[in-house]
Enzyme design. Sequence first.
Site, PDB file in Angstrom:
ATOM      1  N   HIS A 210      45.995  48.769  35.598  1.00 20.07           N
ATOM      2  CA  HIS A 210      45.709  49.536  36.812  1.00 20.07           C
ATOM      3  C   HIS A 210      45.077  50.855  36.412  1.00 20.07           C
ATOM      4  O   HIS A 210      45.451  51.429  35.387  1.00 20.07           O
ATOM      5  CB  HIS A 210      46.992  49.795  37.606  1.00 20.07           C
ATOM      6  CG  HIS A 210      46.732  50.141  39.026  1.00 20.07           C
ATOM      7  ND1 HIS A 210      46.428  51.419  39.429  1.00 20.07           N
ATOM      8  CD2 HIS A 210      46.688  49.366  40.138  1.00 20.07           C
ATOM      9  CE1 HIS A 210      46.217  51.405  40.731  1.00 20.07           C
ATOM     10  NE2 HIS A 210      46.364  50.184  41.187  1.00 20.07           N
TER      11      HIS A 210
ATOM     12  N   ASP B 257      49.323  42.579  42.440  1.00 21.91           N
ATOM     13  CA  ASP B 257      48.753  41.247  42.633  1.00 21.91           C
ATOM     14  C   ASP B 257      49.412  40.186  41.757  1.00 21.91           C
ATOM     15  O   ASP B 257      49.237  38.993  41.993  1.00 21.91           O
ATOM     16  CB  ASP B 257      47.245  41.270  42.340  1.00 21.91           C
ATOM     17  CG  ASP B 257      46.490  41.972  43.443  1.00 21.91           C
ATOM     18  OD1 ASP B 257      46.954  41.899  44.585  1.00 21.91           O
ATOM     19  OD2 ASP B 257      45.466  42.594  43.151  1.00 21.91           O
TER      20      ASP B 257
HETATM   21  N1  ACO Z   1      43.652  42.190  30.433  1.00 15.63           N
HETATM   22  C1  ACO Z   1      43.226  42.564  29.207  1.00 15.63           C
HETATM   23  N2  ACO Z   1      42.765  43.789  28.900  1.00 15.63           N
HETATM   24  C2  ACO Z   1      42.727  44.693  29.895  1.00 15.63           C
HETATM   25  C3  ACO Z   1      43.162  44.387  31.196  1.00 15.63           C
HETATM   26  C4  ACO Z   1      43.649  43.091  31.448  1.00 15.63           C
HETATM   27  N3  ACO Z   1      44.070  42.748  32.666  1.00 15.63           N
HETATM   28  N4  ACO Z   1      43.024  45.474  31.979  1.00 15.63           N
HETATM   29  C5  ACO Z   1      42.500  46.430  31.184  1.00 15.63           C
HETATM   30  N5  ACO Z   1      42.335  45.950  29.932  1.00 15.63           N
HETATM   31  C6  ACO Z   1      41.832  46.718  28.773  1.00 15.63           C
HETATM   32  C7  ACO Z   1      40.350  47.035  28.964  1.00 15.63           C
HETATM   33  O1  ACO Z   1      39.533  46.040  28.370  1.00 15.63           O
HETATM   34  C8  ACO Z   1      40.228  48.364  28.256  1.00 15.63           C
HETATM   35  O2  ACO Z   1      40.161  48.110  26.863  1.00 15.63           O
HETATM   36  P1  ACO Z   1      39.361  49.147  25.880  1.00 15.63           P
HETATM   37  O3  ACO Z   1      40.131  50.411  25.921  1.00 15.63           O
HETATM   38  O4  ACO Z   1      39.438  48.455  24.559  1.00 15.63           O
HETATM   39  O5  ACO Z   1      37.978  49.256  26.424  1.00 15.63           O
HETATM   40  C9  ACO Z   1      41.564  49.059  28.545  1.00 15.63           C
HETATM   41  O6  ACO Z   1      42.492  47.991  28.791  1.00 15.63           O
HETATM   42  C10 ACO Z   1      41.548  49.992  29.740  1.00 15.63           C
HETATM   43  O7  ACO Z   1      41.157  49.244  30.879  1.00 15.63           O
HETATM   44  P2  ACO Z   1      39.955  49.617  31.838  1.00 15.63           P
HETATM   45  O8  ACO Z   1      39.276  48.368  32.259  1.00 15.63           O
HETATM   46  O9  ACO Z   1      39.108  50.691  31.244  1.00 15.63           O
HETATM   47  O10 ACO Z   1      40.746  50.218  33.043  1.00 15.63           O
HETATM   48  P3  ACO Z   1      40.170  50.468  34.459  1.00 15.63           P
HETATM   49  O11 ACO Z   1      41.017  51.547  35.026  1.00 15.63           O
HETATM   50  O12 ACO Z   1      38.711  50.690  34.451  1.00 15.63           O
HETATM   51  O13 ACO Z   1      40.412  49.088  35.238  1.00 15.63           O
HETATM   52  C11 ACO Z   1      41.557  47.313  36.314  1.00 15.63           C
HETATM   53  C12 ACO Z   1      41.592  48.793  35.921  1.00 15.63           C
HETATM   54  C13 ACO Z   1      40.224  47.007  37.017  1.00 15.63           C
HETATM   55  C14 ACO Z   1      42.666  47.067  37.308  1.00 15.63           C
HETATM   56  C15 ACO Z   1      41.734  46.440  35.043  1.00 15.63           C
HETATM   57  O14 ACO Z   1      42.992  46.706  34.480  1.00 15.63           O
HETATM   58  C16 ACO Z   1      41.575  44.958  35.358  1.00 15.63           C
HETATM   59  O15 ACO Z   1      40.446  44.461  35.371  1.00 15.63           O
HETATM   60  N6  ACO Z   1      42.712  44.222  35.594  1.00 15.63           N
HETATM   61  C17 ACO Z   1      42.631  42.816  35.960  1.00 15.63           C
HETATM   62  C18 ACO Z   1      42.231  42.678  37.410  1.00 15.63           C
HETATM   63  C19 ACO Z   1      43.338  43.085  38.352  1.00 15.63           C
HETATM   64  O16 ACO Z   1      44.481  42.688  38.207  1.00 15.63           O
HETATM   65  N7  ACO Z   1      42.950  43.858  39.378  1.00 15.63           N
HETATM   66  C20 ACO Z   1      43.878  44.288  40.430  1.00 15.63           C
HETATM   67  C21 ACO Z   1      44.111  45.747  40.339  1.00 15.63           C
HETATM   68  S1  ACO Z   1      45.312  46.261  41.507  1.00 15.63           S
HETATM   69  C22 ACO Z   1      44.505  46.258  42.971  1.00 15.63           C
HETATM   70  O17 ACO Z   1      43.357  46.518  43.117  1.00 15.63           O
HETATM   71  C23 ACO Z   1      45.276  45.862  44.066  1.00 15.63           C
END
Ligand code: ACO
Length: 424
Positions: free
Chosen positions: A302, A359
Amino acid sequence: MKTSKVNIDGKEFEFPMVVGSEGEVGIDISKLRGQLGIITLDNGYGNTGSCQSSITFIDGEKGILRYRGYSIEELAVKSNFIEVSYLLIFGHLPGRKEFEVFMHDLTHHSLIHEDMKKFYEGFPPSAHPMTVLSSMVNSLSAYYPEAEYKDDEYLNIIRLLAKLKTIAAFSYKKSIGQAYVYPQNRLSYCADMLNMMFAVQSTPYEVPKVLEDALDLLLILHADHEQNCSTSTVRMVGSSEANLFASIAAGINALSGALHGGANQRVIQMLKMIQNDGNNYKKYIDMAKDKDSKFKLMGFGHRVYKNFDPRAKILKASTDKVLSELGIKDPLLDIAKKLEEVALKDEFFIEKKLYPNVDFYSGIIYRAMGIPTNMFTVMFALGRLPGWIAQWKETREAPGARIYRPRQIYTGENLRPYVPLEKR
Ligand code: ACO
């Protein structure tokens, strides 16, 4: 007033600091470009406050979520979705009379114009319900006039809140080829939604209390979440003085994406994929850790929560309760729990502070309730609606409100002469 000094190219500039009621501090850079001719650049807005808001407070480090000062844990146990909607939109818990009027208004505006049913006929059977939902909400602008006066605005808010469940349930009925079931004023908001989805003309149907309560909880947990992607979209569109229906339709589209509300549907798809792969959840944990695989653990991570998402905690407990009351054993729940257990102990997830988000468990409850996977994000939209409305209203009423218009750093070509087609 506190100020903060910024030193650029040896020159010092002073900017006011804004401190929120929970001690959050921001530097007010509204005059930055005017004074210095520069802007800030913040990919994905992770450090940018786009507004001051008194609706929802989140402390992502501590796992805190509050609507208008009330903790989500307390609202989840003691309140109901209608009361929470009122709280978010009007700023206080309704008194008895206010609640009765609100409830009455909501139940008496749930029918949609009969002509709107014709729109459903135009969509192909494969249309995603989120596409149908946003189109139908957008088309409400054609039926109801712009809010010229405060009374009209209230009425349009009521219309939207009351009709969204009808629109959503009708889109489901259309997708499965069943006759529409009309709203019933005798039913509660959640029971009415479930009745419109699951009742059929040929046999009596009583909404099970466990389903009604589960939906009420889910809607409360989704009701607002400060400046997320869809809410910021609603505020952005609303800032141009676009009407309520147009602004909310835009928010529904933003919510549909896989990284936002669309994640709940993807969680179930991922869990099914793991199940079909011999329950090999460790393989998927490894894939999520491998950057080259492009695979993410859906329902994990998140932007704001760097600790447990408090909504996920509440939902995890509720999932067990709902499934046991319904007498359902879902093997996907077992996979979800194992996945969570392994991920929470894994160095990669610990270091990146990736925890289950709302979720991760909501899909399992929706599944147990008999709601099809492609309707999950529609249910999310239904829950988020009062939050979007509250934020839209706040944008419009903010003192000194301006149209949202970010800047950019241009990285394209410099001025170059046009080359006629025959010379290219
Ligand atoms: N699985 C594996 N790796 C992940 C995940 C995941 N679910 N989420 C984040 N990471 C990693 C990223 O690749 C990134 O790695 P890095 O530092 O090596 O580049 C690091 O963790 C930080 O994540 P970001 O993507 O930069 O975080 P951001 O705040 O931009 O994105 C998000 C947040 C979109 C929710 C992301 O965690 C994600 O895509 N999760 C899966 C989708 C999801 O569950 N979305 C629902 C969110 S809640 C909502 O909207 C109701």
